[in-house]
Each structure stands twice: as C-alpha cells, then as structure tokens.
Design an enzyme around this catalytic site. Structure first.
Site, mmCIF file in Angstrom:
data_model
loop_
_atom_site.group_PDB
_atom_site.id
_atom_site.type_symbol
_atom_site.label_atom_id
_atom_site.label_comp_id
_atom_site.label_asym_id
_atom_site.label_seq_id
_atom_site.Cartn_x
_atom_site.Cartn_y
_atom_site.Cartn_z
ATOM 1 N N LYS A 1 0.813 -1.219 0.000
ATOM 2 C CA LYS A 1 0.000 0.000 0.000
ATOM 3 C C LYS A 1 0.844 1.265 0.000
ATOM 4 O O LYS A 1 0.430 2.287 -0.535
ATOM 5 C CB LYS A 1 -0.914 0.023 1.233
ATOM 6 C CG LYS A 1 -2.127 -0.866 1.120
ATOM 7 C CD LYS A 1 -3.150 -0.488 2.185
ATOM 8 C CE LYS A 1 -4.363 -1.383 2.143
ATOM 9 N NZ LYS A 1 -5.305 -1.090 3.225
ATOM 10 N N LYS B 1 -6.765 -9.167 -7.898
ATOM 11 C CA LYS B 1 -8.023 -9.193 -7.168
ATOM 12 C C LYS B 1 -8.980 -8.129 -7.707
ATOM 13 O O LYS B 1 -8.538 -7.037 -8.069
ATOM 14 C CB LYS B 1 -7.713 -8.865 -5.695
ATOM 15 C CG LYS B 1 -8.420 -9.768 -4.703
ATOM 16 C CD LYS B 1 -7.903 -9.506 -3.312
ATOM 17 C CE LYS B 1 -8.979 -8.841 -2.486
ATOM 18 N NZ LYS B 1 -8.729 -8.856 -1.050
ATOM 19 N N LYS C 1 -11.879 -2.060 -5.690
ATOM 20 C CA LYS C 1 -12.530 -0.766 -5.910
ATOM 21 C C LYS C 1 -11.514 0.288 -6.314
ATOM 22 O O LYS C 1 -11.879 1.338 -6.849
ATOM 23 C CB LYS C 1 -13.317 -0.329 -4.679
ATOM 24 C CG LYS C 1 -12.557 -0.347 -3.385
ATOM 25 C CD LYS C 1 -13.523 -0.276 -2.197
ATOM 26 C CE LYS C 1 -12.868 -0.765 -0.922
ATOM 27 N NZ LYS C 1 -13.796 -1.186 0.103
#
Ligand code: TRP
Length: 343
Positions: A121, A205, A208
């Site tokens: 991240k 994956k 969003k």
C-alpha cells in the site's frame, strides 16, 4: 520444556471489519458480505465499519459518514440481522483506539515491519506513508481482541495480519502474567479459489481502487451495465473446458467460472459440466443473467436503506452501545493488568 499456558476458555465470537472507502463490488459480496451474513445463523457476530482504518489514507470529510452508511446498508441489504448481530462504526467505540495504544507497546517493530500489505500500500514512497498506515495491523488486532473475538472471517490477504493479532494476544498474556486472558483469534479463510478477480486481469483481485470500472461489477450496477461488463470481460478464443484442470492456465476463464459457481452455489466442476465445449457467446450472457438476478434484490434493498439514513443511523447507534457494553469491561481488566493508577 516450559509448560503450556492455559488457553482461552471464554465464549466463541466472530468479528470482522470492512473499510468504508468507495463502492462495494461483487468480490466484496461473494468474498465477504455473503459469508459474514451466513455466519450469524450459528455464531455471535460483531461487524464493524472500520472508518479508523480508512483514514490511514486520505479521505474526504464530506463523504466519510455516507460511505460508512453505505457499508452498513450493504450488510443490511445482504440480510444481516441487527437484532442478533452487532453492526456499528469503529470510530464510535473509543475502546478500539485505547487498546491499540496498549498493543503498540506490546507489538515489536520487527513484527510490524514484516507486514507485506504495508509494503504494497505504501508503494515506492514508504517514507511519506502515514504512521497510521504502518500501524494499521495493530489497530486491527485491537478491533478483534477488545471483544475477545475468537474467529475472524477475512480474505487470504489478511492472513498475515491475523497472525500478528495472535502474536500480540500471546505476548500480552505473557507480559502481564495473564494466561488465557486474550484468545488467539483464528482466521476463517476460504482457499484462493474463492477469490474474485478482476474482469480485465485474472491474476489481480477485483478491487474498488482499480482505475477501470470495467474490471469489476459494482453492487449498484444495473442489469444492462452487468451485461455490458461481462461481455467486455477478458477471455480467450477457446471454448469452456471439460474439467477444472483445463482452467489452470486460463486465469480469466477460471475467474468467470468461479463467479458463476459462487453465485449458483455449486462447484466449478458442475458449471463446466453444464457449459463444456460452449463458447463465451453463450457463457457470458448466462453468467450476466445469473449475476443480475442475484444482485437485483440486494441493490434494491440497499437503495431502500440508503433512502432512510435515520434508520441506518439508529441501527449503527444501537450496535455501538452493545459493542461498548462488551468492550468496556475488557478494557477495565486490561488497565488493571497493566497496573495503571486508579485502575
Ligand atoms: N484490514 C481488513 C481488510 O482490509 C479490515 C479490518 C479492519 C478487519 N479491522 C479488522 C478485518 C478486524 C477483520 C478483523 O479487509
């Protein structure tokens, strides 16, 4: 050889959390919401909209509360029973942040530095990531353990965070001479086959944060959009294979078959038996129809809940009170164990 400390003997309790950041999609539904809601049939469940985790990355203050309501509406639309299960916003129960601080002093730098999700991240610019993003998994441990949660339904990507939660619980129990005080929470994870991948790249994956909206089916997509997105989903020129071995080197096809299987509640093998030898001109419309039929009632329920914010707020408030009633006595014991003045 040292003796094994007595283990936790309290009641079992399911805890999990979902971040209020942006639109929910089919992966969230099949991978999380649907399973979370099913667990309420035979477990005590606590589900939390983790807005404190969301702010580890920038959020728009004008949107955050509505994003929280949206996740709550999705839980309710999927059938969560707010009288049995507890549903609330993380920031409304201060116990999370307090326990997270104590756990910050239990967890070791080396343990947290090993977390691969932070590396993913924070990307190349880890120096500029928030301290909160680094500390994210310690707060996650506090979320679970402030309720003495024993079982945690999560995706494969959260396995490492769950291991950290166990390490923190175990070290706390030892450091404060309180064997069995915290349980060592168990992840409830389904195999990687249960993961829903991007419609544009079967190795990534469904997310969003993917810039392409065509990569995912959103819970609020209408029927036409669902058909269009499946039609544009990446595949290859070969027909549907005879057996699951034939899916191995075809991640996109494997994903579509997996989605069909999850929606229909059957095995991939059963889907292949139905469609073997057929092309995507047949399979994709069938899949789109199934997905649309499945999602339509959820979408409608979600819209209904979202049109009555006061009702969602009432449910979250009630969940928050019930959550506090469980967490406060645990925190009181923690303060005593640490030895604070006045505890
Ligand atoms: N980190 C989890 C995720 O991204 C969300 C989460 C926060 C969570 N706290 C939790 C999940 C506690 C399980 C238990 O999916």
């Amino acid at each position: 050889m040292s003796e094994k400390p007595p283990s936790y003997s309290g009641p079992s309790r399911v805890f999990s959390g979902i971040q209020p950041s942006g639109a929910l999609h089919l992966g969230n539904y099949l991978g999380a919401l649907k399973k979370f809601v099913a667990l309420q049939e035979d477990h005590d469940c606590i589900y939390c909209v983790v807005d404190l985790h969301a702010i580890t990355q920038p959020q728009d203050p004008a949107l955050l509360a509505d994003q929280t309501r949206e996740i709550a509406a999705a839980f309710l639309a999927c059938g969560l029973h707010p009288k049995n299960s507890i549903l609330y916003a993380q920031s409304s129960v201060r116990a999370h942040t307090e326990l997270a601080w104590y756990f910050n002093c239990v967890a070791r730098m080396g343990w947290v530095e090993r977390m691969t999700q932070f590396k993913d991240k924070s990307g190349k610019d880890a120096e500029r990531a928030s301290v909160g993003l680094f500390d994210y998994p310690v707060l996650q441990a506090a979320d679970i353990l402030v309720y003495k949660g024993t079982h945690v339904p999560v995706g494969e990507d959260q396995k490492q965070h769950l291991e950290l939660s166990r390490d923190i619980a175990d070290k706390f129990n030892r450091d404060f001479n309180a064997p069995g005080f915290f349980p060592l929470p168990e992840p409830l994870i389904e195999g990687p086959g249960a993961r829903i991948m991007s419609l544009k790249d079967g190795t990534k994956k469904m997310s969003k944060s993917d810039p392409s909206d065509l990569s995912r089916i959103n819970l609020i997509d209408d029927e036409e959009t669902i058909h269009r997105k499946f039609k544009k989903a990446r595949t290859d020129q070969h027909p549907i294979p005879v057996d699951v071995d034939g899916l191995e080197a075809r991640p996109e096809v494997n994903n579509l078959v997996g989605i069909y299987a999850a929606l229909a509640g059957v095995s991939k093998a059963a889907v292949l038996t139905e469609f073997e030898g057929k092309g995507f001109g047949v399979f994709k419309p069938a899949l789109a129809e199934l997905a649309a039929a499945h999602l339509a009632p959820i979408t409608e329920n979600m819209r209904r809940y979202l049109s009555d914010k006061a009702e969602i707020d009432r449910i979250l408030q009630e969940g928050s009170e019930r959550a506090k009633a469980i967490a406060e006595p645990v925190l009181a014991d923690v303060r005593k164990l640490i030895g604070f003045h006045g505890a």
